[in-house]
Design an enzyme around this catalytic site. Structure first.
Site, short mmCIF file in Angstrom:
data_model
loop_
_atom_site.label_atom_id
_atom_site.label_comp_id
_atom_site.label_asym_id
_atom_site.label_seq_id
_atom_site.Cartn_x
_atom_site.Cartn_y
_atom_site.Cartn_z
N GLU A 1 0.83 -1.21 0.00
CA GLU A 1 0.00 0.00 0.00
C GLU A 1 0.87 1.27 0.00
OE1 GLU A 1 -3.04 -0.23 -0.51
OE2 GLU A 1 -3.68 -2.17 0.26
N ASN B 1 1.16 3.95 -3.06
CA ASN B 1 0.84 5.37 -2.86
C ASN B 1 1.94 6.26 -3.43
OD1 ASN B 1 -1.61 5.07 -1.66
ND2 ASN B 1 -0.92 5.49 0.43
N ARG C 1 -9.70 3.63 -7.63
CA ARG C 1 -8.93 3.44 -6.40
C ARG C 1 -9.94 3.20 -5.28
NH1 ARG C 1 -4.78 2.73 -9.17
NH2 ARG C 1 -4.04 4.48 -10.38
#
Lengths: 149, 104
Positions: free
Chosen positions: A46, A50, A107
């Site tokens: 994650e 990002n 997303r």
């Protein structure tokens, strides 16, 4: 016992799998359960994602990953994922579940929520134009004892 | 990531295996959507039995297909998630929206 590793990767999506596999391999020395290892790998994925899709959105930059393992009666894995990208103008808002700046790209807006839920601590330091640093840690309960056995 | 797609009756069955992250999510999305549009499937079954890693990019993929199927009056079911994938589905709330296919 303390141990550490540092890694630098270009912000290419191909490197998401490599980053989580590398951190997972490093964390293995603390003898995590399958679930703990999955939590760590997911959280790293994650944070790195990002940096790729938000931090360095229209360019390729460097993502810096640092890990420290403190292995003893209680084992802790600390992970830092840092980029020098565009930064997050409002960290608090970005950490709200389902918040996304790119709804058209499907997303989920769950990245920070996943990190918060799967790790024991999460700290996000960011400022517009000054990059983002994600610090997170997880206690590993199944670690080896202080004397190394 | 490997993706096998076949039409079984009125359902498009998508069998996924490997790791789902942002790197492969876009390709998966377009492969599934293309087949849904060609086959006009009434329902979509995503078999997650072979998925040994998934992050929130996979959640985005599933939520997007949920919205697409809902918009056309169809339904989506998930099958055989591993415990790690199910933990993520539970956290996201997707399990409350999307049904579960009971597999043999």
């Amino acid at each position: 016992m303390r141990n550490y590793m540092k890694l630098e990767i270009p912000s290419k999506s191909l490197n998401e799998a490599f980053a989580r596999a590398a951190v997972g391999a490093f964390a293995a020395q603390a003898d995590p359960t399958v679930e703990e290892l999955a939590d760590i790998k997911t959280s790293v994925s994650e944070a790195v994602t990002n940096s790729i899709i938000h931090g360095y959105r229209d360019t390729v930059g460097v993502i810096y990953i640092e890990c420290e393992a403190r292995v003893g009666k209680t084992c802790v894995i600390e992970i830092i994922v840092r980029d020098e990208g565009v930064g997050i103008p409002d960290v608090e808002r970005a950490m709200e579940p389902l918040f996304t700046t790119a709804p058209d790209e499907e997303r989920s807006g769950m990245g920070f929520t996943v990190m918060q839920s799967f790790m024991d601590t999460l700290d996000v330091i960011s400022e517009k134009g000054k990059g983002t640093t994600v610090k997170m840690s997880k206690k590993i309960n199944a670690g080896i004892s202080d004397d190394g056995y | 990531m490997n993706c096998e797609i076949e039409q079984v009756g009125g359902a498009l069955v998508v069998k996924l295996s490997g790791e789902i992250d942002q790197h492969c999510a876009e390709e998966l999305r377009s492969d599934i959507d293309r087949q849904l549009d060609i086959k006009h499937s009434a329902s979509l079954i995503i078999d997650l039995g072979g998925v040994d890693f998934m992050d929130s990019s996979g959640l985005g993929l599933i939520m997007g297909r949920y919205r697409k199927m809902k918009a056309r009056g169809g339904k989506i079911l998930l099958a055989r998630p591993t415990p790690a994938v199910d933990k993520l589905l539970e956290l996201s709330g997707i399990n409350k929206l999307v049904g579960r296919e009971r597999t043999k």
